[in-house]
Scaffold this active site. Structure first.
Site, PDB file in Angstrom:
ATOM      1  N   SER A 161      -6.840  -7.381  10.167  1.00 56.48           N
ATOM      2  CA  SER A 161      -8.246  -7.821  10.241  1.00 56.48           C
ATOM      3  C   SER A 161      -8.633  -8.595   8.986  1.00 56.48           C
ATOM      4  CB  SER A 161      -9.154  -6.584  10.380  1.00 56.48           C
ATOM      5  OG  SER A 161      -8.951  -5.727   9.256  1.00 56.48           O
ATOM      6  N   GLU A 202      -7.287 -10.526  18.122  1.00 51.25           N
ATOM      7  CA  GLU A 202      -8.663 -11.062  18.235  1.00 51.25           C
ATOM      8  C   GLU A 202      -8.946 -11.889  16.983  1.00 51.25           C
ATOM      9  OE1 GLU A 202     -11.072  -7.470  18.182  1.00 51.25           O
ATOM     10  OE2 GLU A 202      -9.825  -6.704  16.558  1.00 51.25           O
ATOM     11  N   CYS A 204       3.852  20.094  -8.294  1.00 47.24           N
ATOM     12  CA  CYS A 204       4.952  19.542  -9.095  1.00 47.24           C
ATOM     13  C   CYS A 204       5.331  20.560 -10.175  1.00 47.24           C
ATOM     14  CB  CYS A 204       4.424  18.247  -9.729  1.00 47.24           C
ATOM     15  SG  CYS A 204       5.462  17.518 -10.968  1.00 47.24           S
ATOM     16  N   HIS A 223       0.814  -1.226   0.000  1.00 45.22           N
ATOM     17  CA  HIS A 223       0.000   0.000   0.000  1.00 45.22           C
ATOM     18  C   HIS A 223       0.840   1.266   0.000  1.00 45.22           C
ATOM     19  CE1 HIS A 223      -3.422  -2.574   1.933  1.00 45.22           C
ATOM     20  NE2 HIS A 223      -3.304  -2.786   0.633  1.00 45.22           N
ATOM     21  N   CYS A 272       3.707  13.152  -7.560  1.00 49.55           N
ATOM     22  CA  CYS A 272       2.796  14.068  -8.256  1.00 49.55           C
ATOM     23  C   CYS A 272       1.537  13.323  -8.694  1.00 49.55           C
ATOM     24  CB  CYS A 272       3.475  14.662  -9.490  1.00 49.55           C
ATOM     25  SG  CYS A 272       2.338  15.541 -10.576  1.00 49.55           S
ATOM     26  N   CYS A 278       5.120  20.116 -13.135  1.00 50.13           N
ATOM     27  CA  CYS A 278       4.116  20.032 -14.228  1.00 50.13           C
ATOM     28  C   CYS A 278       2.809  20.691 -13.812  1.00 50.13           C
ATOM     29  CB  CYS A 278       3.879  18.552 -14.600  1.00 50.13           C
ATOM     30  SG  CYS A 278       2.785  17.698 -13.445  1.00 50.13           S
ATOM     31  N   ASN A 307      -2.934 -12.663  15.912  1.00 51.73           N
ATOM     32  CA  ASN A 307      -3.751 -11.457  15.961  1.00 51.73           C
ATOM     33  C   ASN A 307      -4.372 -11.278  17.343  1.00 51.73           C
ATOM     34  OD1 ASN A 307      -4.570  -9.342  13.929  1.00 51.73           O
ATOM     35  ND2 ASN A 307      -6.580  -9.839  14.806  1.00 51.73           N
TER      36      ASN A 307
HETATM   37  C1  BV8 Z   1      -8.518  -2.076  -5.205  1.00 48.51           C
HETATM   38  C2  BV8 Z   1      -3.016   2.890   2.495  1.00 48.51           C
HETATM   39  C3  BV8 Z   1      -9.416  -2.031  -7.341  1.00 48.51           C
HETATM   40  C4  BV8 Z   1      -3.489   4.251   2.754  1.00 48.51           C
HETATM   41  C5  BV8 Z   1      -4.877   1.311   2.609  1.00 48.51           C
HETATM   42  C6  BV8 Z   1     -16.112  -4.923  -1.479  1.00 48.51           C
HETATM   43  C7  BV8 Z   1     -15.612  -6.200  -1.316  1.00 48.51           C
HETATM   44  C8  BV8 Z   1     -14.271  -6.488  -1.520  1.00 48.51           C
HETATM   45  C9  BV8 Z   1     -13.383  -5.479  -1.868  1.00 48.51           C
HETATM   46  C10 BV8 Z   1     -13.881  -4.208  -2.001  1.00 48.51           C
HETATM   47  C11 BV8 Z   1     -15.227  -3.924  -1.817  1.00 48.51           C
HETATM   48  N1  BV8 Z   1     -15.400  -2.591  -2.018  1.00 48.51           N
HETATM   49  C12 BV8 Z   1     -14.197  -2.028  -2.328  1.00 48.51           C
HETATM   50  C13 BV8 Z   1     -13.300  -3.010  -2.339  1.00 48.51           C
HETATM   51  C14 BV8 Z   1     -11.877  -2.896  -2.630  1.00 48.51           C
HETATM   52  C15 BV8 Z   1     -11.149  -2.292  -1.443  1.00 48.51           C
HETATM   53  C16 BV8 Z   1     -11.410  -3.069  -0.171  1.00 48.51           C
HETATM   54  O1  BV8 Z   1     -10.841  -4.111   0.051  1.00 48.51           O
HETATM   55  N2  BV8 Z   1     -12.297  -2.512   0.682  1.00 48.51           N
HETATM   56  C17 BV8 Z   1     -12.612  -3.216   1.917  1.00 48.51           C
HETATM   57  C18 BV8 Z   1     -12.531  -2.245   3.100  1.00 48.51           C
HETATM   58  C19 BV8 Z   1     -14.014  -3.811   1.775  1.00 48.51           C
HETATM   59  N3  BV8 Z   1      -9.756  -2.401  -1.803  1.00 48.51           N
HETATM   60  C20 BV8 Z   1      -9.200  -1.427  -2.516  1.00 48.51           C
HETATM   61  O2  BV8 Z   1      -9.768  -0.403  -2.830  1.00 48.51           O
HETATM   62  C21 BV8 Z   1      -7.779  -1.698  -2.976  1.00 48.51           C
HETATM   63  N4  BV8 Z   1      -7.718  -1.424  -4.370  1.00 48.51           N
HETATM   64  O3  BV8 Z   1      -9.234  -2.991  -4.924  1.00 48.51           O
HETATM   65  O4  BV8 Z   1      -8.460  -1.529  -6.429  1.00 48.51           O
HETATM   66  C22 BV8 Z   1      -8.810  -1.828  -8.623  1.00 48.51           C
HETATM   67  C23 BV8 Z   1      -8.375  -2.934  -9.323  1.00 48.51           C
HETATM   68  C24 BV8 Z   1      -7.836  -2.732 -10.547  1.00 48.51           C
HETATM   69  C25 BV8 Z   1      -7.676  -1.439 -11.055  1.00 48.51           C
HETATM   70  C26 BV8 Z   1      -8.089  -0.333 -10.312  1.00 48.51           C
HETATM   71  C27 BV8 Z   1      -8.646  -0.514  -9.077  1.00 48.51           C
HETATM   72  C28 BV8 Z   1      -6.809  -0.754  -2.281  1.00 48.51           C
HETATM   73  C29 BV8 Z   1      -6.751  -1.082  -0.820  1.00 48.51           C
HETATM   74  C30 BV8 Z   1      -5.649  -0.270  -0.171  1.00 48.51           C
HETATM   75  C31 BV8 Z   1      -6.245   0.851   0.635  1.00 48.51           C
HETATM   76  N5  BV8 Z   1      -5.180   1.532   1.351  1.00 48.51           N
HETATM   77  N6  BV8 Z   1      -3.870   1.945   3.213  1.00 48.51           N
HETATM   78  C32 BV8 Z   1      -3.171   4.691   4.162  1.00 48.51           C
HETATM   79  O5  BV8 Z   1      -2.673   3.875   4.971  1.00 48.51           O
HETATM   80  O6  BV8 Z   1      -3.429   5.854   4.446  1.00 48.51           O
HETATM   81  S1  BV8 Z   1      -5.766   0.145   3.442  1.00 48.51           S
HETATM   82  C33 BV8 Z   1      -5.541   0.183   5.119  1.00 48.51           C
HETATM   83  O7  BV8 Z   1      -6.199  -1.002   5.589  1.00 48.51           O
HETATM   84  C34 BV8 Z   1      -4.114   0.047   5.618  1.00 48.51           C
HETATM   85  O8  BV8 Z   1      -3.163  -0.188   4.617  1.00 48.51           O
HETATM   86  C35 BV8 Z   1      -4.203  -1.178   6.490  1.00 48.51           C
HETATM   87  O9  BV8 Z   1      -3.021  -1.830   6.606  1.00 48.51           O
HETATM   88  C36 BV8 Z   1      -5.188  -1.958   5.740  1.00 48.51           C
HETATM   89  C37 BV8 Z   1      -5.770  -3.161   6.354  1.00 48.51           C
HETATM   90  O10 BV8 Z   1      -6.124  -2.864   7.669  1.00 48.51           O
HETATM   91  P1  BV8 Z   1      -5.326  -3.672   8.812  1.00 48.51           P
HETATM   92  O11 BV8 Z   1      -3.876  -3.471   8.587  1.00 48.51           O
HETATM   93  O12 BV8 Z   1      -5.819  -5.052   8.861  1.00 48.51           O
HETATM   94  O13 BV8 Z   1      -5.714  -2.854  10.100  1.00 48.51           O
HETATM   95  P2  BV8 Z   1      -7.025  -3.068  10.993  1.00 48.51           P
HETATM   96  O14 BV8 Z   1      -7.082  -1.909  11.931  1.00 48.51           O
HETATM   97  O15 BV8 Z   1      -8.191  -3.349  10.093  1.00 48.51           O
HETATM   98  O16 BV8 Z   1      -6.739  -4.416  11.817  1.00 48.51           O
HETATM   99  C38 BV8 Z   1      -5.672  -4.467  12.731  1.00 48.51           C
HETATM  100  C39 BV8 Z   1      -5.756  -5.827  13.408  1.00 48.51           C
HETATM  101  O17 BV8 Z   1      -4.654  -5.914  14.319  1.00 48.51           O
HETATM  102  C40 BV8 Z   1      -7.019  -6.011  14.230  1.00 48.51           C
HETATM  103  O18 BV8 Z   1      -7.597  -7.270  13.904  1.00 48.51           O
HETATM  104  C41 BV8 Z   1      -6.533  -5.996  15.677  1.00 48.51           C
HETATM  105  O19 BV8 Z   1      -7.234  -6.911  16.494  1.00 48.51           O
HETATM  106  C42 BV8 Z   1      -5.109  -6.466  15.520  1.00 48.51           C
HETATM  107  N7  BV8 Z   1      -4.195  -5.986  16.565  1.00 48.51           N
HETATM  108  C43 BV8 Z   1      -4.259  -4.810  17.251  1.00 48.51           C
HETATM  109  N8  BV8 Z   1      -3.211  -4.752  18.119  1.00 48.51           N
HETATM  110  C44 BV8 Z   1      -2.498  -5.897  17.954  1.00 48.51           C
HETATM  111  C45 BV8 Z   1      -3.118  -6.683  16.972  1.00 48.51           C
HETATM  112  N9  BV8 Z   1      -2.648  -7.886  16.586  1.00 48.51           N
HETATM  113  C46 BV8 Z   1      -1.532  -8.336  17.192  1.00 48.51           C
HETATM  114  N10 BV8 Z   1      -0.880  -7.642  18.156  1.00 48.51           N
HETATM  115  C47 BV8 Z   1      -1.328  -6.420  18.558  1.00 48.51           C
HETATM  116  N11 BV8 Z   1      -0.666  -5.739  19.516  1.00 48.51           N
HETATM  117 ZN    ZN Z   2       3.993  16.299 -12.100  1.00 49.42          ZN
END
Ligand code: BV8
Ligand code: ZN
Length: 244
Positions: free
Chosen positions: A186, A212, A145, A117, A125, A147, A210
């Protein structure tokens, strides 16, 4: 805490992979996405981490990213990150695949990292993709940028495709790994969340570490509930000690 099966597999394995999510950075003090601290000024990440939100209000989105960059610049990798560096040294072929953009795996010392990600420390840009990573972003006077395009964080937003090489290599790795870890995620965001599923389908022994249960817990071979910053160091210690 660990099954004999897992320990024996790890002692014999040459190809091991780990997918990490925000949970592995939680013990460093970085809020996870979907935990209670995931909110920022009442916004959900999905509302800000998308291109339309940025083009509609680049100042607000840059405020969020600068807030996160500032927080990340004050934290350190935790024992969970360091255990993955030890794994890279210990296993003949270790691959680290991360959804995180917080740069903490690189800071901890892992060399072979697939950043699915992007990376919050990089900027580019909007129009021509030119890198502007060391540009300080003043939210009041957003830089552009050469551009004329707006400068954005070099991260993958919802609805944007992942970097081709990273995601292709990550699926190749998932298909050839003997043991595949899913750590601190998650497992909700696609296509990253399909990696443990693909690994299992291809015959890997899949282990979830994880805090949970998640949507893949019933599907993996072994689920270890707890903090990755405690579990991972204990796991690598047990494997290394058993070898001595
Ligand atoms: C794409 C960067 C298409 C930015 C991020 C419906 C169904 C299926 C898919 C989709 C849908 N609708 C839309 C989609 C696609 C979408 C998606 O999956 N949506 C989901 C929410 C339904 N995906 C996309 O849009 C991706 N692109 O599909 O493009 C496409 C294809 C071709 C051509 C053009 C387009 C892009 C996804 C990337 C988004 N960017 N981040 C930024 O960070 O600012 S995602 C964001 O979520 C972060 O990167 C993060 O890493 C990621 C996943 O979350 P987690 O890391 O799992 O974090 P979370 O808080 O959820 O969970 C943490 C876990 O840790 C918990 O379970 C907790 O219990 C546990 N924990 C806590 N403490 C601890 C621990 N475990 C162990 N020890 C601890 N101490
Ligand atoms: Zn540019």
């Amino acid at each position: 805490m660990f099954s004999d099966l897992l320990i024996n597999k790890l002692k014999k394995a040459t190809t091991v992979a780990a997918l990490t999510g925000a949970g592995i950075s939680a013990e460093s003090g970085v809020p996870t996405f979907r935990g209670e601290q995931g909110l920022w000024k009442k916004f959900r990440p999905e509302e800000l981490a998308n291109f339309n939100a940025f083009m509609k209000n680049p100042k607000l989105v840059w405020e969020w990213y600068n807030f996160r960059k500032n927080l990340i610049s004050q934290v350190q990798p935790n024992p969970g990150h360091h255990a993955l560096v030890q794994m890279e040294t210990y296993f003949q072929d270790f691959y680290l695949i991360t959804q995180n953009v917080d740069n903490l795996h690189r800071l901890a010392g892992n060399k072979r990292i697939y950043e699915l990600h992007g990376n919050i420390m990089r900027n580019r840009c909007v129009d021509c993709n030119k890198q502007w990573s060391d540009t300080l972003i003043d939210e009041e006077n957003l830089p552009h940028c050469d551009c004329g395009g707006l400068i954005r964080p070099d991260v993958v937003w919802f609805g944007e495709s992942l970097p081709e090489k990273e995601i292709t290599k990550s699926f190749e790795v998932a298909r050839k790994s003997e043991v595949f870890f899913s750590i601190g995620t998650s497992a909700l965001v696609q296509p990253a969340a399909s990696l443990p599923i693909e690994a299992k389908r291809a015959g890997a022994y899949v282990v979830e570490i994880n805090f949970e249960p998640t949507v893949i817990t019933d599907y993996v071979d072994e689920s270890i509930i707890g903090k990755s910053g405690e579990i991972l160091p204990s796991l690598i210690r047990q494997i290394i000690n058993d070898q001595e």
